[in-house]
Write an enzyme that holds these catalytic residues in place. Structure first.
Site, mmCIF file in Angstrom:
data_model
loop_
_atom_site.group_PDB
_atom_site.id
_atom_site.type_symbol
_atom_site.label_atom_id
_atom_site.label_comp_id
_atom_site.label_asym_id
_atom_site.label_seq_id
_atom_site.Cartn_x
_atom_site.Cartn_y
_atom_site.Cartn_z
ATOM 1 N N ASN A 114 0.163 2.285 -7.904
ATOM 2 C CA ASN A 114 0.194 3.467 -8.756
ATOM 3 C C ASN A 114 0.878 3.091 -10.070
ATOM 4 O O ASN A 114 1.931 2.439 -10.053
ATOM 5 C CB ASN A 114 0.965 4.599 -8.069
ATOM 6 C CG ASN A 114 0.273 5.087 -6.809
ATOM 7 O OD1 ASN A 114 -0.957 5.082 -6.730
ATOM 8 N ND2 ASN A 114 1.048 5.487 -5.818
ATOM 9 N N VAL A 139 8.416 5.675 -8.726
ATOM 10 C CA VAL A 139 9.513 4.705 -8.814
ATOM 11 C C VAL A 139 9.082 3.616 -9.786
ATOM 12 O O VAL A 139 8.060 2.943 -9.573
ATOM 13 C CB VAL A 139 9.843 4.095 -7.439
ATOM 14 C CG1 VAL A 139 10.937 3.038 -7.578
ATOM 15 C CG2 VAL A 139 10.279 5.185 -6.456
ATOM 16 N N ASP A 159 7.867 2.153 3.885
ATOM 17 C CA ASP A 159 8.035 3.304 3.001
ATOM 18 C C ASP A 159 8.812 4.397 3.743
ATOM 19 O O ASP A 159 8.605 4.626 4.935
ATOM 20 C CB ASP A 159 6.657 3.826 2.561
ATOM 21 C CG ASP A 159 6.750 4.736 1.359
ATOM 22 O OD1 ASP A 159 6.274 4.352 0.279
ATOM 23 O OD2 ASP A 159 7.314 5.856 1.484
ATOM 24 N N HIS A 171 1.619 -0.834 -2.562
ATOM 25 C CA HIS A 171 1.573 -0.128 -1.280
ATOM 26 C C HIS A 171 0.561 -0.835 -0.383
ATOM 27 O O HIS A 171 -0.591 -1.062 -0.807
ATOM 28 C CB HIS A 171 1.062 1.315 -1.461
ATOM 29 C CG HIS A 171 1.953 2.221 -2.243
ATOM 30 N ND1 HIS A 171 2.751 3.179 -1.656
ATOM 31 C CD2 HIS A 171 2.152 2.344 -3.579
ATOM 32 C CE1 HIS A 171 3.404 3.855 -2.578
ATOM 33 N NE2 HIS A 171 3.054 3.377 -3.772
ATOM 34 N N HIS A 222 5.454 -1.915 -7.608
ATOM 35 C CA HIS A 222 5.355 -2.106 -6.159
ATOM 36 C C HIS A 222 3.913 -1.982 -5.709
ATOM 37 O O HIS A 222 3.129 -1.230 -6.277
ATOM 38 C CB HIS A 222 6.240 -1.109 -5.404
ATOM 39 C CG HIS A 222 6.060 0.319 -5.828
ATOM 40 N ND1 HIS A 222 6.622 0.829 -6.981
ATOM 41 C CD2 HIS A 222 5.365 1.335 -5.273
ATOM 42 C CE1 HIS A 222 6.296 2.094 -7.107
ATOM 43 N NE2 HIS A 222 5.521 2.433 -6.092
HETATM 44 P P1 5GP Z 1 4.973 5.492 -6.109
HETATM 45 O O1 5GP Z 1 4.715 6.977 -6.034
HETATM 46 O O2 5GP Z 1 5.940 5.168 -7.226
HETATM 47 O O3 5GP Z 1 3.739 4.663 -6.158
HETATM 48 O O4 5GP Z 1 5.637 5.099 -4.723
HETATM 49 C C1 5GP Z 1 7.003 5.171 -4.482
HETATM 50 C C2 5GP Z 1 7.153 5.098 -2.984
HETATM 51 O O5 5GP Z 1 8.490 4.771 -2.710
HETATM 52 C C3 5GP Z 1 6.854 6.426 -2.270
HETATM 53 O O6 5GP Z 1 5.831 6.213 -1.310
HETATM 54 C C4 5GP Z 1 8.189 6.798 -1.627
HETATM 55 O O7 5GP Z 1 8.037 7.379 -0.346
HETATM 56 C C5 5GP Z 1 8.904 5.462 -1.557
HETATM 57 N N1 5GP Z 1 10.342 5.539 -1.652
HETATM 58 C C6 5GP Z 1 11.064 6.218 -2.575
HETATM 59 N N2 5GP Z 1 12.381 6.031 -2.385
HETATM 60 C C7 5GP Z 1 12.493 5.200 -1.322
HETATM 61 C C8 5GP Z 1 13.624 4.639 -0.637
HETATM 62 O O8 5GP Z 1 14.787 4.852 -0.979
HETATM 63 N N3 5GP Z 1 13.353 3.839 0.424
HETATM 64 C C9 5GP Z 1 12.075 3.558 0.833
HETATM 65 N N4 5GP Z 1 11.917 2.755 1.904
HETATM 66 N N5 5GP Z 1 10.995 4.074 0.205
HETATM 67 C C10 5GP Z 1 11.200 4.888 -0.850
#
Ligand code: 5GP
Ligand code: ZN
Length: 116
Positions: A89, A98, A32, A104, A102
């Site tokens: 999430n 995003v 991440d 985590h 996915h």
């Molecule tokens: P969500 O909030 O949708 O569950 O998690 C999205 C995750 O994607 C976040 O923890 C954020 O830090 C990570 N993230 C967003 N954009 C990028 C990216 O371009 N590269 C990487 N490696 N992680 C990302």
């Protein structure tokens, strides 16, 4: 947002760079960008699925594979005994930012429950 603009699709096919830690025909795992724990890995299906809410029985194999991959990475890195957390999430109240499904994998520190 279209699949063509999806940042995780771009990470999966290499158009956006990432620190990959594992990949196979079904999924890609990478660090991440903003880690919330000493180990914070995202595991995504290569196939675009908006969210868990949009997943269906046709995705059963991929979903199972994501979870088994999380467990396997955690075991390989020595986190099995102390433990770790796996999070999906989903949509606004779930904190999803995003919209490409996915998992985590968070490890390397204790976690409280319930999370915020
Ligand atoms: P969500 O909030 O949708 O569950 O998690 C999205 C995750 O994607 C976040 O923890 C954020 O830090 C990570 N993230 C967003 N954009 C990028 C990216 O371009 N590269 C990487 N490696 N992680 C990302
Ligand atoms: Zn996508």
């Amino acid at each position: 947002m279209s699949v063509e603009d999806c940042i995780f699709c771009k990470i999966a096919d290499g158009r956006i760079p990432s620190e990959r830690v594992y990949e196979d025909d079904t999924c890609v795992a990478f660090n991440d960008l903003v880690p919330q724990a000493p180990t914070h890995i995202l595991i995504i299906p290569r196939e675009h699925i908006d969210s868990l809410d949009k997943a269906s029985a046709t995705h059963k194999g991929a979903l199972g594979h994501l979870l088994l991959t999380a467990g396997s990475i955690a075991r390989d890195r020595g986190f099995a005994e102390n433990g770790y957390r796996v999070v999906i999430n989903t949509n606004a109240d779930g904190g999803q930012t995003v919209f490409h499904l996915h998992v985590h994998l968070l490890a390397g520190r204790p976690f409280i429950f319930p999370p915020g």
